[in-house]
Design an enzyme around this catalytic site. Structure first.
Site, PDB file in Angstrom:
ATOM      1  N   ARG A 129      38.413  49.956  38.373  1.00  0.00           N
ATOM      2  CA  ARG A 129      38.745  49.205  37.164  1.00  0.00           C
ATOM      3  C   ARG A 129      39.936  49.845  36.451  1.00  0.00           C
ATOM      4  NH1 ARG A 129      36.172  46.240  32.872  1.00  0.00           N
ATOM      5  NH2 ARG A 129      37.872  45.706  31.458  1.00  0.00           N
ATOM      6  N   ARG A 138      40.123  41.905  36.750  1.00  0.00           N
ATOM      7  CA  ARG A 138      39.442  43.186  36.932  1.00  0.00           C
ATOM      8  C   ARG A 138      38.629  43.229  38.218  1.00  0.00           C
ATOM      9  NH1 ARG A 138      37.060  41.973  31.200  1.00  0.00           N
ATOM     10  NH2 ARG A 138      39.211  41.303  31.154  1.00  0.00           N
ATOM     11  N   ASP A 141      33.580  44.408  35.798  1.00  0.00           N
ATOM     12  CA  ASP A 141      33.361  44.429  34.356  1.00  0.00           C
ATOM     13  C   ASP A 141      31.856  44.482  34.121  1.00  0.00           C
ATOM     14  OD1 ASP A 141      33.968  44.355  31.640  1.00  0.00           O
ATOM     15  OD2 ASP A 141      33.953  42.167  31.555  1.00  0.00           O
ATOM     16  N   ASP A 143      29.066  44.773  30.956  1.00  0.00           N
ATOM     17  CA  ASP A 143      28.888  44.712  29.506  1.00  0.00           C
ATOM     18  C   ASP A 143      27.409  44.716  29.150  1.00  0.00           C
ATOM     19  OD1 ASP A 143      31.586  44.548  28.651  1.00  0.00           O
ATOM     20  OD2 ASP A 143      31.642  42.423  29.167  1.00  0.00           O
TER      21      ASP A 143
END
Length: 204
Positions: A129, A138, A141, A143
């Protein structure tokens, strides 16, 4: 006479999670978390079950990257993957490049949210990344969407994720594994965003 200091190459390097715990002072506060494998009694007592993590990628072999990410999350200390959604193909939102592959995990963990965030960022870095500019395409990712019933508002982490209700690529996989977390009105609000569930494509 003191024993000789071993050469640097012979020293055992600290793991990423050991470094993360040292930075947060977690080891000093809770010595039971110093082990990198297994569930201690302390870990079981402080387990947070309803932690949801969003995954996305649109560079390289995105499906394989997401599978490797799921495995890496499952190897974090005092952490277990409980559920994984299907893979979804989605159009970029506030981003660019090819379509994304997205998914959501439900995990249980004894890691505090800041330590979990640091661990997820290290998994992203290991996957290549880079952050050349905001919302760049990307390789991976990760989250934190929800951390139990916790509400966090810090410069580095906001929970619940402040934009999760605006994104079909979060709501649809989340609704698949935790339908009680997503209302019909929320799904209707993102119905115009292109998203396709990939039937027969396994995440794990």
């Amino acid at each position: 006479k003191h024993p000789p200091i071993p050469p640097r190459s012979a020293a055992v390097a600290a793991s990423p999670m050991q470094r993360a715990r040292r930075r947060t002072g977690l080891v000093a506060q809770h010595p039971a978390l110093t082990l990198d494998t297994g569930m201690t009694d302390f870990a079981r007592r402080v387990l947070v079950e309803d932690v949801f993590v969003a995954l996305g990628a649109n560079l390289g072999d995105a499906a394989q990257t997401l599978r490797q990410a799921v495995a890496a999350v499952g190897r974090l200390p005092h952490t277990r993957v409980r559920k994984a959604s299907s893979l979804y193909r989605t159009a970029p939102v506030d981003s660019s490049g090819p379509d994304y592959l997205n998914a959501v995990l439900q995990i249980e963990t004894a890691l505090p949210a800041p330590v979990l965030l640091q661990a997820l960022q290290e998994i992203e870095t290991a996957a290549g990344r880079e952050r050349p500019y905001r919302n760049a395409p990307r390789t991976l990712d990760l989250d934190i969407l929800l951390y139990g019933s916790g509400q966090i508002d810090s410069p580095h982490l906001q929970v619940p994720h402040p934009r999760m209700a605006q994104r079909a690529f979060v709501l649809e996989p989340l609704a698949e594994i935790a339908p009680e977390r997503v209302s019909p009105a929320q799904r209707e609000a993102v119905a115009d965003q292109r998203i396709e569930r990939l039937v027969g494509v396994l995440l794990s």
